[in-house]
Every structure is written in structure tokens, then in C-alpha cells.
Design a protein around this motif. Structure first.
Motif, PDB file in Angstrom:
ATOM      1  N   LEU A 374     -37.490   4.567 -14.232  1.00 11.02           N
ATOM      2  CA  LEU A 374     -38.126   5.238 -15.382  1.00 11.02           C
ATOM      3  C   LEU A 374     -37.621   6.431 -15.799  1.00 11.02           C
ATOM      4  N   GLY A 375     -36.143   6.752 -15.652  1.00 11.34           N
ATOM      5  CA  GLY A 375     -35.537   7.906 -15.954  1.00 11.34           C
ATOM      6  C   GLY A 375     -35.510   8.982 -14.993  1.00 11.34           C
ATOM      7  N   VAL A 376     -34.491   9.919 -15.171  1.00  8.61           N
ATOM      8  CA  VAL A 376     -34.507  11.032 -13.825  1.00  8.61           C
ATOM      9  C   VAL A 376     -35.308  12.152 -14.481  1.00  8.61           C
ATOM     10  N   SER A 377     -36.019  13.029 -13.826  1.00  8.24           N
ATOM     11  CA  SER A 377     -37.034  14.226 -14.422  1.00  8.24           C
ATOM     12  C   SER A 377     -36.582  15.396 -13.699  1.00  8.24           C
ATOM     13  N   ALA A 378     -35.753  15.398 -12.591  1.00  6.57           N
ATOM     14  CA  ALA A 378     -35.246  16.699 -11.902  1.00  6.57           C
ATOM     15  C   ALA A 378     -34.224  16.527 -11.101  1.00  6.57           C
ATOM     16  N   GLU A 391     -39.340   9.506 -12.973  1.00 11.10           N
ATOM     17  CA  GLU A 391     -40.541   9.427 -13.660  1.00 11.10           C
ATOM     18  C   GLU A 391     -41.498   8.610 -12.676  1.00 11.10           C
ATOM     19  N   GLU A 392     -40.795   7.831 -12.140  1.00 11.35           N
ATOM     20  CA  GLU A 392     -41.529   6.661 -11.198  1.00 11.35           C
ATOM     21  C   GLU A 392     -41.890   7.271  -9.751  1.00 11.35           C
ATOM     22  N   GLY A 393     -41.661   8.751  -9.612  1.00 14.99           N
ATOM     23  CA  GLY A 393     -42.071   9.315  -8.368  1.00 14.99           C
ATOM     24  C   GLY A 393     -41.103   9.387  -7.101  1.00 14.99           C
ATOM     25  N   LEU A 394     -39.903   8.687  -7.300  1.00 13.34           N
ATOM     26  CA  LEU A 394     -39.041   8.839  -6.160  1.00 13.34           C
ATOM     27  C   LEU A 394     -38.238  10.031  -6.226  1.00 13.34           C
ATOM     28  N   VAL A 395     -37.968  10.284  -4.909  1.00 12.22           N
ATOM     29  CA  VAL A 395     -36.978  11.411  -4.565  1.00 12.22           C
ATOM     30  C   VAL A 395     -35.774  11.018  -4.033  1.00 12.22           C
ATOM     31  N   CYS A 396     -34.611  11.118  -4.319  1.00  8.94           N
ATOM     32  CA  CYS A 396     -33.368  10.417  -3.740  1.00  8.94           C
ATOM     33  C   CYS A 396     -32.480  11.690  -3.561  1.00  8.94           C
ATOM     34  N   VAL A 397     -31.941  11.523  -2.230  1.00 10.54           N
ATOM     35  CA  VAL A 397     -30.733  12.151  -1.800  1.00 10.54           C
ATOM     36  C   VAL A 397     -29.452  11.567  -1.770  1.00 10.54           C
ATOM     37  N   TRP A 398     -28.549  12.024  -2.347  1.00 11.48           N
ATOM     38  CA  TRP A 398     -27.177  11.361  -2.545  1.00 11.48           C
ATOM     39  C   TRP A 398     -25.997  12.139  -1.734  1.00 11.48           C
ATOM     40  N   ASP A 399     -25.114  11.302  -1.418  1.00 12.67           N
ATOM     41  CA  ASP A 399     -23.623  11.956  -0.953  1.00 12.67           C
ATOM     42  C   ASP A 399     -22.825  11.829  -2.073  1.00 12.67           C
ATOM     43  N   GLN A 400     -22.558  13.164  -2.495  1.00  9.15           N
ATOM     44  CA  GLN A 400     -21.756  13.041  -4.109  1.00  9.15           C
ATOM     45  C   GLN A 400     -20.375  12.534  -3.736  1.00  9.15           C
ATOM     46  N   ARG A 401     -19.743  12.694  -2.792  1.00 14.30           N
ATOM     47  CA  ARG A 401     -18.248  12.048  -2.701  1.00 14.30           C
ATOM     48  C   ARG A 401     -18.134  10.580  -2.289  1.00 14.30           C
ATOM     49  N   MET A 402     -19.420  10.082  -1.630  1.00 14.71           N
ATOM     50  CA  MET A 402     -19.303   8.575  -1.341  1.00 14.71           C
ATOM     51  C   MET A 402     -20.049   7.947  -2.417  1.00 14.71           C
ATOM     52  N   HIS A 413     -46.883  10.265  -8.452  1.00 15.34           N
ATOM     53  CA  HIS A 413     -46.550  11.008  -9.931  1.00 15.34           C
ATOM     54  C   HIS A 413     -45.170  11.355 -10.159  1.00 15.34           C
ATOM     55  N   PRO A 414     -44.868  11.499 -11.442  1.00 19.00           N
ATOM     56  CA  PRO A 414     -43.511  12.118 -11.599  1.00 19.00           C
ATOM     57  C   PRO A 414     -43.001  13.118 -10.874  1.00 19.00           C
ATOM     58  N   VAL A 415     -41.523  13.252 -10.569  1.00 19.06           N
ATOM     59  CA  VAL A 415     -41.031  14.367  -9.846  1.00 19.06           C
ATOM     60  C   VAL A 415     -40.680  15.233 -10.672  1.00 19.06           C
ATOM     61  N   ARG A 416     -41.440  16.638 -10.776  1.00 18.45           N
ATOM     62  CA  ARG A 416     -41.215  17.633 -12.065  1.00 18.45           C
ATOM     63  C   ARG A 416     -40.502  18.612 -11.506  1.00 18.45           C
ATOM     64  N   TYR A 417     -40.449  18.749 -10.161  1.00 20.26           N
ATOM     65  CA  TYR A 417     -39.591  20.090  -9.682  1.00 20.26           C
ATOM     66  C   TYR A 417     -38.825  19.694  -8.285  1.00 20.26           C
ATOM     67  N   ILE A 418     -37.580  20.297  -8.090  1.00 19.83           N
ATOM     68  CA  ILE A 418     -36.758  20.137  -7.189  1.00 19.83           C
ATOM     69  C   ILE A 418     -36.182  21.357  -6.696  1.00 19.83           C
ATOM     70  N   TRP A 419     -36.284  21.809  -5.567  1.00 20.84           N
ATOM     71  CA  TRP A 419     -35.241  23.050  -5.451  1.00 20.84           C
ATOM     72  C   TRP A 419     -34.885  22.730  -3.719  1.00 20.84           C
TER      73      TRP A 419
END
Length: 498
Positions: A374-378, A391-402, A413-419
Motif C-alpha cells: 500500500l505504499g511506503v510510509s517510513a 501503510e499495510e503495517g509491514l516492517v521490512c529489513v533489507w540487505d542493501q548490496r544484495m 496499523h501503518p508504520v509511521r516511525y522507524i529508528w
């Protein structure tokens, strides 16, 4: 003792003084020093000199706030630091660690969350503002008291925004009030001021004590003077309603703010009138982030008919020049993170469900991740990973190089804050609906149903640092309680040591 006897170091055909030989060796890396240590006994003493290894440790960014006398063997200290970092990276990749939910049921519904160095602040529809220190596992969340006026007997207004830095906590309420607390002094506000209308944006300086708020067509900047008395250091009249407001970090002298009001971006400095940084009629700003010298913001184009796609613009704040136009996508850019990104990097989230990483020296994206339905929120990144929320409530962790997803978690609920920092991650799922129908059986019921509340998660990946006695709250329960369990999160339990 052997080192004290060495005055001359054999260097092929000549003998060099120890200090001079040390100066030559300081240009070598870890591997070369290891090889030199195998040449002779004299070279071994030289290659293992504390000064060299202390300098290497500092160069790699470890133990920066220590002096050379703090460790007896810097070579070992560097080895330990590197091993810890490897373990941390492995824990992040495999989601090995401890997770805790920061909940406060009497607060009703979560309105806004912010954090600084692991201290989390949350504001609720009940008007309460709470703090958690996630650096210790014994979470006791103090409530920051609002300043009660004489006629404040009724219910508190909702909290609109909260912000925190190393010394202050700030909350803006629906009725236009702003309260500022000192984290050193306690629960009573040290300053309070009022806007006539609802507050649209709140910003707090990353260091020091500067608060900026936007309400109606006005932006106010407040900070204390030399004696600690708070005063308005700037009031700016703006032609449109402000959507985004940031204070520029690391500014000497009077504070500088960047405000985006519909399709205009302003640069607001101390006593000077507001200056327009960017303005294109009919192209509203969709997100904003500011670093010490630059501002990055997404603008909504006119669509494909006029060949004006959505872009992220990068401006230099000193020269007010546009440095770069990045990207051209169908969707609006919904979030951008410049301040926390590595040098020359920028990460964005978009309505077209993609997370994009840009190198500011080029215009094309380095990587584009298909992330959220549903789109990226943070979004936030460091030198090897990206954490995104949708917006759909998923938090994903990615390996940037791969360019691959390492793991994901889901909440309602939508993810509104990540730190995150090297060892911990804080995420907040905040409901859009603050007054859900049927949230409580009766309106004066103190708690809302769990599904309406929103949730804050704190993950800790350096489990080896947790002391045995500070066990997670979830593990203090007896074994006969049935508790929801998240796979692959290793929980430290007192019984593990039997």
C-alpha cells in the motif's frame, strides 16, 4: 622492558630512531603490521606499539571517546570490537535478539512517536505523554505531566505531535498548546506556549533547546536565552498552510528552519524575513528531510501528460541552489531520509510501493526494492541495510548490496516511525483512525480495545550485552502463562543458566 631498551631500529642497511620508525609504521594497515611483526623481534615490538593500534581503532570508528591509557592492549581491543560488530550484523540478518512491546493501555490510542538514542516518547489520545528508556530492559514509563490551568478539569486534548532530543521532550496538543519538558529536571513542563489554531507541524533541534511549530499561516521558533528564560526567537508569516517543518542541525547562532507549505519551501532564519527556497505552482511538496547543509524534498509532478514526473529535489541551504533532481516515478514520494543516511546517500519511499536508494553524485537510483503493497510510509538506511515500513503495517529489513529482504514483521496499523542504530530498532504502528467506532463499551471506559490502540516495538540485537538480572518483562512470567511468541526471537530467560 625490551621496548625501553630499543633506541635504534634496524631498517635494512641503516639504524633508525624508534620514533622515526614508528612514524613510518603509522602508514600501515592491520595486515601489513601483522606481517612486519614476523620480521624480527625489534620489528614485532614496533608493529605492536599501542599508539599504532589505538590510531587504527579510532580510524575504524571504535571506542572514539576513549584515551590511549584506557586499554592495556589496543590490538586486542580492536579485535574485540570487530568481533562484536560481526556478531551484531549476523544477529540483525537472522533476527536474533530480544523484542519488547512498549504499551500503555490507559493512553487509549497512540497518536505520535519519536525517539533519540533509544529513549522513546509517545503521545496518546488521552492527552498523556510517556517516556521509555529502552537502553535498560526494566521499562518503567514515566508520564510527563501537562501544565494544568485553572479550568482544565475536563478531558485533556489529544496529543498531535511529540519530539525528543538528548535534553528536552516536547508535545503539541490538538488545542494548539505546546509543552516543553527538561529530561534532567522531571515531569513538570519548563515552558509552555499557545497557538490560536491547530498545530500542523512540530520540530525540535537535534541538539540544544530550539522548538519550532507551525499553526495556521504562522511559524514560531522558541528557545531559551543565556539565563534559561524561554523567548520567541522568530515569528514568520507564511502564505500557505505548512505541511512539513524541520530545524537544520548543527547551526551556530540563531536557529534555521525549513518549512514546506503546499508547493513552496521556505528557509527561515532568526531575525530575517522568510526566504523562498523553492516554488513551482501546482507541484506540492510530499515529504521533507534536512541535514546540516542540504534539504531534500519530494514534489508531486503534473503527471505524464506534461512529462513532469514526481521527483526528489536536493537543495544546498547556504547557496539556495538546486543541486540535484532525483528519480522520476509515477507515484508520490511519501518519505525521504537524508539526515540519517551515509554520506552522499539518500533513501526514499514512494506510493508506487518502492524503496529507492540514491547516490547524490549520480541521478539514477542505486537500488529499487519492491517493498510494500500500500505504499511506503517510513524508511531509514545505513552502510549495509535498509529498514522500511509500509501503510499495510509491514516492517521490512533489507540487505542493501544484495537487494534482498532479510526478514519482516507485521502489525495491524501503518508504520509511521522507524529508528535504528547499530544494535537496536524502534518501530511504531500508529492508527489513522483516532476515534474508532466501538473502541470501548462505554465512552468513559479507560482503555480502548487492543486492536485499535497502535503499538511500539523495541528490538535489541546485542543480546550478549544484556545483564542476566535485567531479564525481559515477558520472561519474568511463570511458565504456565500462554504468551504470543514471535519466531526466531531468542529470549533470554533466567532458567537458561541452570
Amino acid at each position: 622492558s625490551f621496548q625501553n631498551e630499543i633506541n635504534e631500529v634496524p631498517f635494512f642497511d641503516i639504524q633508525l630512531p624508534y620514533e622515526l620508525a614508528l612514524k613510518i609504521f603509522q602508514y600501515l594497515g592491520k595486515t601489513e603490521l601483522g606481517r612486519c611483526a614476523q620480521v624480527s623481534r625489534t620489528w614485532k615490538v614496533l608493529a605492536e606499539d599501542e599508539v599504532l593500534w589505538y590510531r587504527l581503532c579510532q580510524q575504524e570508528g571504535y571506542l572514539l571517546d576513549t584515551s590511549i591509557s584506557d586499554h592495556s592492549c589496543w590490538k586486542l581491543a580492536l579485535k574485540d570490537c570487530r568481533a562484536k560488530e560481526r556478531t551484531l550484523r549476523t544477529n540483525w540478518k537472522n533476527r536474533v535478539g530480544a523484542v519488547s512491546q512498549l504499551q500503555y493501555e490507559l493512553g487509549k490510542i497512540l497518536c505520535d512517536v519519536h525517539s533519540r538514542d533509544g529513549v522513546v516518547i509517545a503521545g496518546y489520545t488521552s492527552g498523556e505523554v510517556r517516556l521509555w528508556d529502552t537502553r535498560t530492559w526494566d521499562y518503567t514509563a514515566p508520564i510527563l505531566e501537562p501544565m494544568h490551568g485553572p479550568g482544565d478539569a475536563g478531558p485533556q486534548p489529544h496529543v498531535s505531535f511529540v519530539r525528543i532530543n538528548s535534553s528536552l521532550a516536547v508535545a503539541a496538543y490538538e488545542d494548539g498548546t505546546v509543552s516543553v519538558w527538561s529530561l534532567m529536571i522531571g515531569r513538570e513542563p519548563i515552558h509552555r506556549y499557545q497557538h490560536n489554531q491547530r498545530i500542523q507541524a512540530l520540530a525540535l533541534g537535534s541538539e540544544g533547546a530550539t522548538v519550532a511549530t507551525a499553526s495556521g499561516f504562522e511559524v514560531k521558533v522558541e528557545s531559551p536565552d543565556d539565563r534559561g528564560f524561554w523567548q520567541t526567537t522568530g515569528t514568520f508569516e507564511i502564505q500557505k498552510l505548512v505541511n512539513f517543518l524541520n530545524l537544520v542541525p548543527d547551526v551556530l547562532g540563531s536557529p534555521v528552519a525549513v518549512a514546506a507549505a503546499e508547493d513552496i519551501v521556505y528557509l527561515l532564519k532568526g531575525e530575517e524575513p522568510g526566504k523562498i527556497l523553492h516554488s513551482v505552482y501546482g507541484q506540492p511538496v510530499t515529504c521533507l528531510d534536512v541535514s546540516a547543509h542540504e534539504a531534500a524534498f519530494g514534489i508531486k509532478g503534473f503527471g505524464w501528460l506534461l512529462n513532469e514526473p514526481n521527483q526528489v529535489l536536493l537543495y544546498n541551504l547556504e547557496t539556495s541552489q538546486c543541486l540535484k533532481k532525483l528519480g522520476n516515478s509515477m507515484g508520490d514520494f511519501t518519505c525521504v531520509n537524508l539526515q540519517d543516511s551515509p554520506p552522499n546517500m539518500l533513501v526514499t519511499g514512494n506510493k508506487d510501493r518502492r524503496v529507492r536508494v540514491y547516490d547524490l553524485r549520480k541521478s539514477d537510483s542505486l537500488c529499487s526494492l519492491y517493498a510494500h503493497r500500500l505504499g511506503v510510509s517510513a524508511v531509514q538506511m545505513d552502510d549495509w541495510k535498509i529498514v522500511s515500513g509500509g501503510e499495510e503495517g509491514l516492517v521490512c529489513v533489507w540487505d542493501q548490496r544484495m537487494g534482498t529482504k532479510l526478514w519482516e514483521t507485521h502489525a495491524r496499523h501503518p508504520v509511521r516511525y522507524i529508528w535504528f542504530n547499530s544494535h537496536s530498532l524502534i518501530t511504531a504502528n500508529i492508527p489513522d483512525d483516532k476515534t474508532p467506532r466501538g473502541a470501548s463499551i462505554m465512552d468513559d471506559d479507560l482503555t480502548a480495545h487492543r486492536k485499535h490502540r497502535g503499538i511500539i516495538y523495541a528490538y535489541e540485537f546485542s543480546v550478549d550485552q544484556l545483564a542476566v538480572e535485567s531479564v525481559l518483562p515477558i520472561c519474568r512470567s511463570s511458565y504456565d502463562e500462554v504468551t504470543g511468541y514471535n519466531y526466531n526471537i531468542g529470549l533470554a530467560v533466567p532458567y537458561d543458566n541452570i
